[in-house]
Design an enzyme around this catalytic site. Structure first.
Site, PDB file in Angstrom:
ATOM      1  N   VAL A 194      41.914   2.123  32.369  1.00  0.00           N
ATOM      2  CA  VAL A 194      42.005   1.251  33.541  1.00  0.00           C
ATOM      3  C   VAL A 194      42.518  -0.132  33.137  1.00  0.00           C
ATOM      4  O   VAL A 194      43.406  -0.700  33.788  1.00  0.00           O
ATOM      5  CB  VAL A 194      40.629   1.124  34.233  1.00  0.00           C
ATOM      6  CG1 VAL A 194      40.659   0.042  35.313  1.00  0.00           C
ATOM      7  CG2 VAL A 194      40.225   2.452  34.844  1.00  0.00           C
ATOM      8  N   SER A 242      37.580  19.995  16.950  1.00  0.00           N
ATOM      9  CA  SER A 242      38.514  19.146  16.192  1.00  0.00           C
ATOM     10  C   SER A 242      37.767  18.149  15.319  1.00  0.00           C
ATOM     11  O   SER A 242      38.175  17.863  14.191  1.00  0.00           O
ATOM     12  CB  SER A 242      39.439  18.398  17.156  1.00  0.00           C
ATOM     13  OG  SER A 242      40.271  19.294  17.851  1.00  0.00           O
ATOM     14  N   GLU A 253      40.904   4.425  18.685  1.00  0.00           N
ATOM     15  CA  GLU A 253      42.247   4.269  18.120  1.00  0.00           C
ATOM     16  C   GLU A 253      43.276   4.246  19.253  1.00  0.00           C
ATOM     17  O   GLU A 253      43.297   5.132  20.100  1.00  0.00           O
ATOM     18  CB  GLU A 253      42.580   5.404  17.153  1.00  0.00           C
ATOM     19  CG  GLU A 253      43.954   5.226  16.493  1.00  0.00           C
ATOM     20  CD  GLU A 253      44.333   6.381  15.587  1.00  0.00           C
ATOM     21  OE1 GLU A 253      44.280   6.207  14.362  1.00  0.00           O
ATOM     22  OE2 GLU A 253      44.659   7.467  16.113  1.00  0.00           O
TER      23      GLU A 253
END
Length: 224
Positions: free
Chosen positions: A22, A52, A140
């Site tokens: 946002v 993962s 990240e």
């Protein structure tokens, strides 16, 4: 870790991705509202799935109770830009923010990876507000051009197929296509002013057409 515990563990990361999407999209909106070229084309985000995370933890030798401290990309955002120059403008914008702290920057554009991969990575420490208090987590942010993203997406898909061990022919072609993608970015940068002017004119004319259409519809309604 039980399934319920995984959901609790990942919840703050999902919240961070949602909030940051946002905020970054709002930057794009502000540029648009001020009739300026926006360095942000679009923003996507995701939280690594459990499988993962476990795979990466095994490969990196990370203990499960150290995931928060040692795995910086559980939460990830991707900012797409039209031009290489836009990437560094986005980085400059991130550096000015006071709602999170930049922990690390990795410039894989100036210093590309051996595979040919190019992107700019920024790792931030983002405060998430939870009912038990504030929790700082790593996120990240990858910033790249559309051409860089196209190459990276293909390379990522092939990486799954070959488990990171590319045949020599594929490896060579990936390196060549990485350079071709970067040359495309360089050529586009050379005519960046012309491209931006054309886009501005197109948007202006598109707005004119929209206004004309609305006025015509209003006139039709008034007549009826």
């Amino acid at each position: 870790m039980e399934e319920r515990n995984w959901q609790l563990f990942l919840a703050p990361y999902e919240q961070a991705v949602s909030e940051l999407k946002v905020k970054l999209r709002n930057i794009r909106t502000q540029y648009k509202e001020n009739n300026l070229h926006t360095p942000i084309e679009f923003v996507t985000g995701r939280v690594k799935p459990k499988d993962s995370i476990l795979t990466k933890a095994t490969l990196r030798g990370i203990e499960l109770d150290r995931l928060e401290e040692e795995m910086q990309d559980i939460a990830g955002l991707r900012v797409m830009c039209q031009f290489v120059e836009d990437i560094y403008e986005v980085v400059a914008l991130l550096r000015k923010r006071t709602d999170f702290k930049i922990i690390q920057e990795r410039d894989y554009i100036t210093n590309k990876k051996a595979s040919g991969y190019r992107s700019y990575h920024v790792v931030i420490e983002y405060p998430v507000q939870l009912i038990m208090g504030e929790k700082n987590i790593y996120v990240e942010i990858q910033i790249r051009t559309l051409a860089m993203n196209f190459w990276a997406t293909i390379e990522h898909s092939l990486n799954y197929k070959y488990d990171g061990e590319f045949p020599e022919e594929i490896n060579k072609r990936l390196e060549l296509t990485a350079e071709a993608a970067y040359l495309l970015d360089e050529e586009m940068s050379k005519i960046r002013d012309e491209i931006q002017e054309a886009q501005h004119l197109f948007s202006y004319r598109d707005l004119e057409h929209l206004e004309r259409y609305v006025n015509e519809k209003r006139a039709d309604n008034d007549e009826n």
